[in-house]
Motif scaffolding. Structure first.
Motif, PDB file in Angstrom:
ATOM      1  N   ALA A 154      -1.842  -7.633  -3.604  1.00  9.44           N
ATOM      2  CA  ALA A 154      -1.255  -7.178  -2.342  1.00  9.44           C
ATOM      3  C   ALA A 154      -2.128  -6.103  -1.697  1.00  9.44           C
ATOM      4  O   ALA A 154      -2.307  -6.080  -0.469  1.00  9.44           O
ATOM      5  N   TYR A 155      -2.693  -5.236  -2.529  1.00 10.46           N
ATOM      6  CA  TYR A 155      -3.533  -4.145  -2.002  1.00 10.46           C
ATOM      7  C   TYR A 155      -4.783  -4.700  -1.324  1.00 10.46           C
ATOM      8  O   TYR A 155      -5.083  -4.364  -0.168  1.00 10.46           O
ATOM      9  N   PHE A 156      -5.501  -5.562  -2.018  1.00  9.68           N
ATOM     10  CA  PHE A 156      -6.769  -6.052  -1.470  1.00  9.68           C
ATOM     11  C   PHE A 156      -6.552  -7.064  -0.352  1.00  9.68           C
ATOM     12  O   PHE A 156      -7.298  -7.071   0.634  1.00  9.68           O
ATOM     13  N   CYS A 157      -5.542  -7.920  -0.486  1.00  7.94           N
ATOM     14  CA  CYS A 157      -5.249  -8.865   0.603  1.00  7.94           C
ATOM     15  C   CYS A 157      -4.771  -8.124   1.845  1.00  7.94           C
ATOM     16  O   CYS A 157      -5.102  -8.497   2.977  1.00  7.94           O
ATOM     17  N   GLY A 158      -3.991  -7.068   1.630  1.00  4.36           N
ATOM     18  CA  GLY A 158      -3.533  -6.266   2.750  1.00  4.36           C
ATOM     19  C   GLY A 158      -4.678  -5.571   3.463  1.00  4.36           C
ATOM     20  O   GLY A 158      -4.717  -5.503   4.700  1.00  4.36           O
ATOM     21  N   ARG A 159      -5.625  -5.056   2.692  1.00  2.93           N
ATOM     22  CA  ARG A 159      -6.779  -4.390   3.294  1.00  2.93           C
ATOM     23  C   ARG A 159      -7.667  -5.376   4.041  1.00  2.93           C
ATOM     24  O   ARG A 159      -8.261  -5.052   5.069  1.00  2.93           O
ATOM     25  N   ALA A 182      -0.237 -11.699  -2.668  1.00  4.39           N
ATOM     26  CA  ALA A 182       0.247 -11.432  -4.026  1.00  4.39           C
ATOM     27  C   ALA A 182       0.944 -12.652  -4.602  1.00  4.39           C
ATOM     28  O   ALA A 182       0.705 -13.028  -5.759  1.00  4.39           O
ATOM     29  N   TYR A 183       1.811 -13.276  -3.807  1.00  7.63           N
ATOM     30  CA  TYR A 183       2.513 -14.472  -4.268  1.00  7.63           C
ATOM     31  C   TYR A 183       1.527 -15.580  -4.643  1.00  7.63           C
ATOM     32  O   TYR A 183       1.597 -16.161  -5.726  1.00  7.63           O
ATOM     33  N   VAL A 184       0.597 -15.865  -3.744  1.00 13.04           N
ATOM     34  CA  VAL A 184      -0.328 -16.980  -3.965  1.00 13.04           C
ATOM     35  C   VAL A 184      -1.208 -16.731  -5.188  1.00 13.04           C
ATOM     36  O   VAL A 184      -1.336 -17.597  -6.064  1.00 13.04           O
ATOM     37  N   ILE A 185      -1.805 -15.555  -5.273  1.00  9.64           N
ATOM     38  CA  ILE A 185      -2.745 -15.276  -6.364  1.00  9.64           C
ATOM     39  C   ILE A 185      -2.034 -15.250  -7.716  1.00  9.64           C
ATOM     40  O   ILE A 185      -2.531 -15.811  -8.703  1.00  9.64           O
ATOM     41  N   VAL A 186      -0.874 -14.614  -7.781  1.00 12.45           N
ATOM     42  CA  VAL A 186      -0.146 -14.545  -9.054  1.00 12.45           C
ATOM     43  C   VAL A 186       0.285 -15.933  -9.512  1.00 12.45           C
ATOM     44  O   VAL A 186       0.121 -16.293 -10.689  1.00 12.45           O
ATOM     45  N   ILE A 187       0.835 -16.724  -8.609  1.00 10.10           N
ATOM     46  CA  ILE A 187       1.297 -18.058  -8.982  1.00 10.10           C
ATOM     47  C   ILE A 187       0.132 -18.942  -9.423  1.00 10.10           C
ATOM     48  O   ILE A 187       0.205 -19.624 -10.448  1.00 10.10           O
TER      49      ILE A 187
END
Length: 281
Positions: A154-159, A182-187
């Motif tokens: 979430a941090y890096f995708c948000g940035r 976050a959802y996509v990467i974790v899953i």
């Protein structure tokens, strides 16, 4: 600041690895200190004095550590199932409230702050001990990786891509793009883990084996939502208290509550899922 964060994280990792190597009681003791300090910081945010906050934290953590030391956790499965079910529902209710009031925020009374602290933190610590009891450090790590993966992604995708604010009145820096990332990467990460790693004590492997692909993905997405709920809840409490960090005990990271906030909803939920499967057999 980044170097300070890295150094602190490295020291914490060394302590964690040593506690795992030293044995279950050492690991449980180290975790008791970490969760106890998180509880202390949370109680202080709720304006409880330092001495009462320290006493409450010490009593709760020592009591639960003693239960683990006495080997009581395997006989407490129904208790954990009921308590964690209630805690999980409470966290989902909090998440819904956070989304509904994302633009305005909402008030949290001192009583609500203190009550949630003395229930949520011990539930998470006891859940961690139970997971360690039945699946060793691999099971615990696989659950925590859901939290860490969601947070970092979430941090890096948000940035990189964040444009649309998710909860402006609670945590202005968080974006919908970061949450989606976050959802996509974790899953994707845990699906790859399931396909290429056949260890039974990996939580998500257990989840996909028991629930199947579709419901496994849905459940994993709900766990990511809970990790976001925990993060936003602490942000809301700190905003109401007018502080940036829960403490300065961890240079570059703030306090223990800052580091554990997203884990507090996920640990009880993961434990409840495992117990729901095991108790139904």
């Amino acid at each position: 600041m980044l170097m300070l964060r890295v150094i602190t994280a490295f020291v914490l990792l060394v302590i964690l690895c040593f506690s795992v190597w030293a044995g279950p009681l050492c690991f449980a003791g180290v975790m008791a200190v970490g969760f106890g300090l998180a509880l202390y910081e949370w109680l202080r945010i709720g304006n409880l004095g330092p001495v009462p906050a320290a006493l409450v934290s010490a009593v709760e953590m020592v009591t639960q550590f003693s239960l683990y030391w006495a080997g009581a956790l395997p006989r407490m499965e129904w208790f954990l199932f009921i308590v964690n079910g209630v805690v999980m529902i409470a966290w989902f209710a909090i998440f819904i409230a956070e989304l509904l009031h994302r633009s305005t925020g909402f008030k949290v009374s001192v009583r609500q702050c203190l009550l949630s602290a003395v229930v949520f933190v011990p539930a998470a610590y006891l859940s961690l001990l139970y997971l360690f009891e039945i699946g060793d450090w691999v099971l615990v790590l696989s659950v925590l990786l859901i939290v860490w993966g969601a947070d970092i992604s979430a941090y890096f995708c948000g940035r990189a891509w964040g444009k649309h604010k998710m909860c402006t009145a609670i945590s202005p820096k968080k974006t919908w793009e970061g949450a989606i990332g976050a959802y996509v990467i974790v899953i994707v990460f845990f699906l790859l883990t399931y396909w290429f790693c056949d260890q039974n004590n990996v939580f998500t492997n257990f989840l996909f084996d028991q629930a199947g692909f579709f419901w496994g993905v849905v459940t994993l997405a709900l766990l990511v939502a809970l990790s976001i709920a925990g993060d936003l809840w602490e942000s809301m409490l700190k905003r109401l208290a007018g502080i940036k960090d829960s403490s300065n005990l961890l240079p570059g990271h703030g306090g223990f509550f800052d580091r554990l906030d997203a884990s507090l909803p996920v640990l009880p939920a993961a434990t409840w899922i495992m117990l729901a499967v095991m108790l139904s057999k």
